[in-house]
Design a protein around this motif. Structure first.
Motif, PDB file in Angstrom:
ATOM      1  N   ALA A 151       0.850  -1.183   0.000  1.00  0.00           N
ATOM      2  CA  ALA A 151       0.000   0.000   0.000  1.00  0.00           C
ATOM      3  C   ALA A 151       0.888   1.236   0.000  1.00  0.00           C
ATOM      4  CB  ALA A 151      -0.912   0.005   1.210  1.00  0.00           C
ATOM      5  N   THR A 152       0.814   2.029  -1.041  1.00  0.00           N
ATOM      6  CA  THR A 152       1.608   3.239  -1.141  1.00  0.00           C
ATOM      7  C   THR A 152       0.937   4.424  -0.469  1.00  0.00           C
ATOM      8  OG1 THR A 152       0.613   3.592  -3.312  1.00  0.00           O
ATOM      9  CG2 THR A 152       2.766   2.538  -3.251  1.00  0.00           C
ATOM     10  N   ALA A 153      -0.366   4.362  -0.286  1.00  0.00           N
ATOM     11  CA  ALA A 153      -1.102   5.457   0.352  1.00  0.00           C
ATOM     12  C   ALA A 153      -2.429   4.926   0.849  1.00  0.00           C
ATOM     13  CB  ALA A 153      -1.337   6.596  -0.629  1.00  0.00           C
ATOM     14  N   CYS A 154      -2.966   5.557   1.890  1.00  0.00           N
ATOM     15  CA  CYS A 154      -4.275   5.162   2.383  1.00  0.00           C
ATOM     16  C   CYS A 154      -4.970   6.369   2.994  1.00  0.00           C
ATOM     17  CB  CYS A 154      -4.177   4.025   3.409  1.00  0.00           C
ATOM     18  SG  CYS A 154      -3.191   4.408   4.865  1.00  0.00           S
ATOM     19  N   ALA A 155      -6.293   6.307   3.017  1.00  0.00           N
ATOM     20  CA  ALA A 155      -7.082   7.416   3.563  1.00  0.00           C
ATOM     21  C   ALA A 155      -8.405   6.886   4.077  1.00  0.00           C
ATOM     22  CB  ALA A 155      -7.329   8.483   2.504  1.00  0.00           C
ATOM     23  N   TYR A 156      -8.845   7.404   5.229  1.00  0.00           N
ATOM     24  CA  TYR A 156     -10.140   7.050   5.784  1.00  0.00           C
ATOM     25  C   TYR A 156     -11.221   7.953   5.210  1.00  0.00           C
ATOM     26  CZ  TYR A 156      -8.366   3.917   9.412  1.00  0.00           C
ATOM     27  OH  TYR A 156      -7.798   2.874  10.081  1.00  0.00           O
ATOM     28  N   SER A 157     -12.414   7.404   5.063  1.00  0.00           N
ATOM     29  CA  SER A 157     -13.573   8.220   4.718  1.00  0.00           C
ATOM     30  C   SER A 157     -13.921   9.086   5.923  1.00  0.00           C
ATOM     31  CB  SER A 157     -14.768   7.334   4.339  1.00  0.00           C
ATOM     32  OG  SER A 157     -15.128   6.497   5.431  1.00  0.00           O
ATOM     33  N   PRO A 158     -14.654  10.180   5.725  1.00  0.00           N
ATOM     34  CA  PRO A 158     -14.963  11.076   6.842  1.00  0.00           C
ATOM     35  C   PRO A 158     -15.659  10.395   8.016  1.00  0.00           C
ATOM     36  CG  PRO A 158     -15.450  12.152   4.770  1.00  0.00           C
ATOM     37  CD  PRO A 158     -15.121  10.725   4.440  1.00  0.00           C
ATOM     38  N   ASP A 159     -16.511   9.410   7.735  1.00  0.00           N
ATOM     39  CA  ASP A 159     -17.200   8.718   8.826  1.00  0.00           C
ATOM     40  C   ASP A 159     -16.384   7.559   9.391  1.00  0.00           C
ATOM     41  OD1 ASP A 159     -17.368   6.851   6.810  1.00  0.00           O
ATOM     42  OD2 ASP A 159     -19.550   6.912   6.644  1.00  0.00           O
ATOM     43  N   GLY A 160     -15.204   7.326   8.825  1.00  0.00           N
ATOM     44  CA  GLY A 160     -14.331   6.277   9.324  1.00  0.00           C
ATOM     45  C   GLY A 160     -14.749   4.880   8.963  1.00  0.00           C
ATOM     46  N   LYS A 161     -15.790   4.731   8.144  1.00  0.00           N
ATOM     47  CA  LYS A 161     -16.293   3.399   7.820  1.00  0.00           C
ATOM     48  C   LYS A 161     -15.577   2.753   6.644  1.00  0.00           C
ATOM     49  CE  LYS A 161     -20.950   4.288   9.590  1.00  0.00           C
ATOM     50  NZ  LYS A 161     -22.409   4.325   9.259  1.00  0.00           N
ATOM     51  N   MET A 162     -14.874   3.554   5.858  1.00  0.00           N
ATOM     52  CA  MET A 162     -14.194   3.029   4.688  1.00  0.00           C
ATOM     53  C   MET A 162     -12.730   3.461   4.708  1.00  0.00           C
ATOM     54  SD  MET A 162     -16.760   1.503   3.326  1.00  0.00           S
ATOM     55  CE  MET A 162     -16.033   0.972   1.780  1.00  0.00           C
ATOM     56  N   LEU A 163     -11.883   2.592   4.164  1.00  0.00           N
ATOM     57  CA  LEU A 163     -10.471   2.906   4.015  1.00  0.00           C
ATOM     58  C   LEU A 163     -10.085   2.685   2.569  1.00  0.00           C
ATOM     59  CD1 LEU A 163      -7.725   3.582   5.420  1.00  0.00           C
ATOM     60  CD2 LEU A 163      -7.350   1.110   5.522  1.00  0.00           C
ATOM     61  N   ALA A 164      -9.537   3.715   1.945  1.00  0.00           N
ATOM     62  CA  ALA A 164      -9.076   3.607   0.558  1.00  0.00           C
ATOM     63  C   ALA A 164      -7.566   3.458   0.561  1.00  0.00           C
ATOM     64  CB  ALA A 164      -9.484   4.839  -0.242  1.00  0.00           C
ATOM     65  N   ALA A 165      -7.071   2.570  -0.276  1.00  0.00           N
ATOM     66  CA  ALA A 165      -5.629   2.333  -0.360  1.00  0.00           C
ATOM     67  C   ALA A 165      -5.192   2.329  -1.812  1.00  0.00           C
ATOM     68  CB  ALA A 165      -5.270   1.002   0.308  1.00  0.00           C
ATOM     69  N   GLY A 166      -4.093   3.012  -2.086  1.00  0.00           N
ATOM     70  CA  GLY A 166      -3.473   2.960  -3.402  1.00  0.00           C
ATOM     71  C   GLY A 166      -2.353   1.947  -3.380  1.00  0.00           C
ATOM     72  N   LEU A 167      -2.194   1.205  -4.466  1.00  0.00           N
ATOM     73  CA  LEU A 167      -1.238   0.107  -4.517  1.00  0.00           C
ATOM     74  C   LEU A 167      -0.072   0.417  -5.439  1.00  0.00           C
ATOM     75  CD1 LEU A 167      -3.692  -2.908  -4.770  1.00  0.00           C
ATOM     76  CD2 LEU A 167      -2.780  -1.816  -2.723  1.00  0.00           C
ATOM     77  N   PRO A 211     -15.216  15.350   1.632  1.00  0.00           N
ATOM     78  CA  PRO A 211     -15.841  15.456   2.964  1.00  0.00           C
ATOM     79  C   PRO A 211     -17.147  14.687   3.098  1.00  0.00           C
ATOM     80  CG  PRO A 211     -15.046  17.593   2.247  1.00  0.00           C
ATOM     81  CD  PRO A 211     -14.908  16.672   1.072  1.00  0.00           C
ATOM     82  N   ASP A 212     -17.929  14.576   2.010  1.00  0.00           N
ATOM     83  CA  ASP A 212     -19.193  13.843   2.099  1.00  0.00           C
ATOM     84  C   ASP A 212     -19.025  12.351   1.830  1.00  0.00           C
ATOM     85  OD1 ASP A 212     -18.715  13.769  -0.610  1.00  0.00           O
ATOM     86  OD2 ASP A 212     -20.462  14.952  -1.175  1.00  0.00           O
ATOM     87  N   GLY A 213     -17.811  11.920   1.543  1.00  0.00           N
ATOM     88  CA  GLY A 213     -17.553  10.508   1.320  1.00  0.00           C
ATOM     89  C   GLY A 213     -18.033   9.980  -0.012  1.00  0.00           C
ATOM     90  N   ARG A 214     -18.550  10.842  -0.885  1.00  0.00           N
ATOM     91  CA  ARG A 214     -19.117  10.405  -2.154  1.00  0.00           C
ATOM     92  C   ARG A 214     -18.069  10.336  -3.266  1.00  0.00           C
ATOM     93  NH1 ARG A 214     -24.655  10.987  -2.797  1.00  0.00           N
ATOM     94  NH2 ARG A 214     -24.370  11.650  -4.964  1.00  0.00           N
ATOM     95  N   ARG A 215     -16.971  11.026  -3.093  1.00  0.00           N
ATOM     96  CA  ARG A 215     -15.967  11.063  -4.150  1.00  0.00           C
ATOM     97  C   ARG A 215     -14.586  10.718  -3.597  1.00  0.00           C
ATOM     98  NH1 ARG A 215     -17.376  16.131  -8.216  1.00  0.00           N
ATOM     99  NH2 ARG A 215     -19.402  15.338  -8.898  1.00  0.00           N
ATOM    100  N   ILE A 216     -13.758  10.212  -4.498  1.00  0.00           N
ATOM    101  CA  ILE A 216     -12.387   9.864  -4.153  1.00  0.00           C
ATOM    102  C   ILE A 216     -11.472  10.474  -5.209  1.00  0.00           C
ATOM    103  CG2 ILE A 216     -10.717   7.992  -3.854  1.00  0.00           C
ATOM    104  CD1 ILE A 216     -13.030   6.190  -3.071  1.00  0.00           C
ATOM    105  N   VAL A 217     -10.403  11.071  -4.755  1.00  0.00           N
ATOM    106  CA  VAL A 217      -9.396  11.590  -5.679  1.00  0.00           C
ATOM    107  C   VAL A 217      -8.136  10.750  -5.525  1.00  0.00           C
ATOM    108  CG1 VAL A 217      -8.538  13.291  -4.018  1.00  0.00           C
ATOM    109  CG2 VAL A 217      -8.158  13.634  -6.461  1.00  0.00           C
ATOM    110  N   SER A 218      -7.490  10.467  -6.645  1.00  0.00           N
ATOM    111  CA  SER A 218      -6.284   9.648  -6.626  1.00  0.00           C
ATOM    112  C   SER A 218      -5.209  10.310  -7.473  1.00  0.00           C
ATOM    113  CB  SER A 218      -6.575   8.237  -7.151  1.00  0.00           C
ATOM    114  OG  SER A 218      -6.978   8.282  -8.507  1.00  0.00           O
ATOM    115  N   GLY A 219      -3.965  10.097  -7.072  1.00  0.00           N
ATOM    116  CA  GLY A 219      -2.825  10.578  -7.840  1.00  0.00           C
ATOM    117  C   GLY A 219      -1.928   9.406  -8.172  1.00  0.00           C
ATOM    118  N   SER A 220      -1.407   9.369  -9.387  1.00  0.00           N
ATOM    119  CA  SER A 220      -0.639   8.208  -9.816  1.00  0.00           C
ATOM    120  C   SER A 220       0.736   8.601 -10.331  1.00  0.00           C
ATOM    121  CB  SER A 220      -1.405   7.430 -10.889  1.00  0.00           C
ATOM    122  OG  SER A 220      -1.663   8.254 -12.005  1.00  0.00           O
TER     123      SER A 220
END
Length: 518
Positions: A5-21, A53-62
């Motif tokens: 995992a090169t990067a990770c981020a929690y959703s605002p409500d903490g229910k989801m974790l996004a990870a870049g590989l 902030p609303d958890g509806r969108r995700i931004v990624s950088g590659s």
């Protein structure tokens, strides 16, 4: 999780974790179950991710310099923002959600309008690769740090530069905001921690003591403490207001890779290359760790469970253990795994293994209750749906398999594979379920494509349809036959007919006077 995992981020409500590989992909996990709910693959390593902030969108950088915005509710790519000339090392979304910041190895920070995808400002000032960028909690300040040893403050509304501090402690490796948003802590290459006033950009404290590269820095939830780890094999606890060293341990025998506070702020967990995971009781400020766990290999990851009562540790040799955070007793035996995920209720843990199997463990009975065998190669990701009744798994075998929890006919739990998505030409690296759109999941593939799928139907009539996708260089449509194809040579026509891609065009060939074999 497939790859590192090169990067990770929690959703605002903490229910989801996004990870870049680093193998090229984006994964999203349900933090209650640690099951992967979304997975997509891209051709280049994903170096940074962030939720809106609303958890509806995700931004990624590659690594290829692209910044991409995804609508997580419908799986559609909103924008591809191009402009950076080198890899995007960090991305952030403003607290109001209207702006995106990206930091790049091209020595710039770019600000983007999240509604239009247009670049509004190019922030220049760094003279080397920019490693990190963050918004203040109130969104009024933007801070960036990089190899040039500079920490720069910017006005995100105007793009105007603010305070600049050039550290004598080497490259800026880590940045962390305090919980109250008043301070920023930076960890440096030469072993120092610096605390900056988040509004004025003024230097407040310099915490000296580490003699090696800073590998981790984090504030406690109440902002009272700062914990740090370093290649000097020590873990240190600092008073964030006085700047004094409260506690130091050299119990690790090799480089310490990471340090984390428990959700309630009462414990610190550290993992090191010596194969040890150590827990520290913050309230007591003990001079020695309250527990030390033996691990079969270097500990590269430590994660607290949502309730803080358990700790998952992973070694570089793909061994995972779960520990009781109070007693230090291991709950699970070693498993050679490639990915893992908690169920939404936190009572079950799913392991994907390198030998193509998936195991479901009951964390109360400490027993493996279900073994799922359908994949034919390494399982790269497993993800529970938010309701906990579905699992999506991806694999090196170029498939995603959908598993359904069956209605129990006895006390034995039962799952079955009800659909296999085979529309991939390369390894499927990650998958994650949407937290807001029912029965929708996303996949990430080695070919750099991100695809969102929607599940419909019941029982044996389940249908999985592609909603949208990005970087789909190759169309894979099993069972699709094209009709009335024109412009092909006789040889190519025969080849495609043999492959079943087009219908029988022999009458058309005869009409054009082409020689055909009967």
């Amino acid at each position: 999780m497939a790859g590192s995992a090169t990067a990770c981020a929690y959703s605002p409500d903490g229910k989801m974790l996004a990870a870049g590989l680093d193998e090229g992909g984006l994964e999203i996990y349900d933090t209650n179950t640690w099951r992967r709910t979304y997975r997509c693959l891209v051709d280049h390593p994903v170096l940074s991710v962030a939720f809106s902030p609303d958890g509806r969108r995700i931004v990624s950088g590659s690594k290829d310099g692209k910044v991409q915005l995804w609508d997580y509710t419908n799986g559609k790519e909103v924008f591809v923002m191009e402009g950076h000339l080198r890899s995007v090392n960090c991305v952030a979304i403003s607290p109001c959600g209207k702006q995106i910041a990206s930091a790049s190895a091209d020595e710039t920070v770019r600000l983007w309008d999240s509604k239009t995808g247009k670049c509004t400002f190019v922030l220049k000032g760094h003279t080397h690769r920019v490693r990190c960028v963050q918004y203040s909690p109130d969104g009024r300040q933007l801070v960036s740090g990089g190899i040039d040893q500079k920490i720069r403050f910017w006005d995100p509304e105007t793009g105007e530069p603010g305070a600049v501090w050039i550290s004598s402690w080497g490259a800026v490796n880590r940045l962390a905001f305090s919980g109250d948003g008043r301070w920023i802590a930076s960890g440096h290459e030469k072993g120092a921690l610096q605390c900056w006033h988040a509004v004025s950009g003024e230097l407040g404290l310099v915490l000296r003591g580490h003699t090696g590269n800073i590998t981790g820095v984090t504030f406690s939830p109440d902002s009272r403490w700062i914990a740090s780890s370093s290649n000097d094999v020590t873990v240190r606890l600092w008073d964030s207001s006085a700047g004094t060293l409260v506690f130091m341990s050299g119990s690790h025998k090799a480089n310490v890779h990471n340090v984390n506070f428990s959700p309630n702020g009462h414990q610190i967990a550290s993992g090191g290359r010596d194969g040890k995971v150590r827990l520290w009781e913050v309230d007591s400020i003990l001079s020695s760790s309250i527990a030390a766990y033996d691990h079969p290999g270097p500990v590269v990851k430590t994660v607290y469970s949502p309730n803080g009562q358990a700790i998952l540790t992973a070694s570089g040799e793909q061994n995972v253990k779960q520990w009781d955070s109070l007693r230090g007793a291991p709950k699970l035996t070693n498993q050679e795994i490639s990915t893992m995920s908690f169920s939404p209720n936190g009572l079950q843990l799913a392991f994907g293994t390198i030998d193509s199997s998936i195991y479901l463990w009951d964390l109360q009975s400490e027993e493996c209750t279900v073994e799922l065998k359908e994949h034919t190669d390494c399982v790269t990701c497993v993800a529970y749906s938010p309701c906990g009744q579905w699992i999506a798994s991806s694999s090196i075998d170029k498939t995603v398999r959908l598993w359904s929890r069956q209605q129990p006919t006895s006390e034995t739990e039962s799952w079955s594979c009800i659909h296999t998505v085979q529309d991939f030409f390369r390894h499927v690296l990650t998958t994650a379920w949407s937290p807001t759109v029912p029965m929708e999941f996303v996949t990430g593939c080695w070919d750099e494509s991100v695809r969102v799928w929607r599940v419909s139907g019941k029982g044996e009539d389940v249908v999985v349809k592609l909603v949208w996708g990005t970087n789909l260089a190759v169309l894979h449509a099993p069972g699709l036959v094209l009709k009335d194809v024109a412009g092909l040579s006789s040889t190519y026509r025969r080849l495609l007919v043999q492959r079943g891609a087009i219908d029988d065009l022999l009458p058309l060939e005869r009409a054009r006077g082409l020689e055909v074999e009967e």
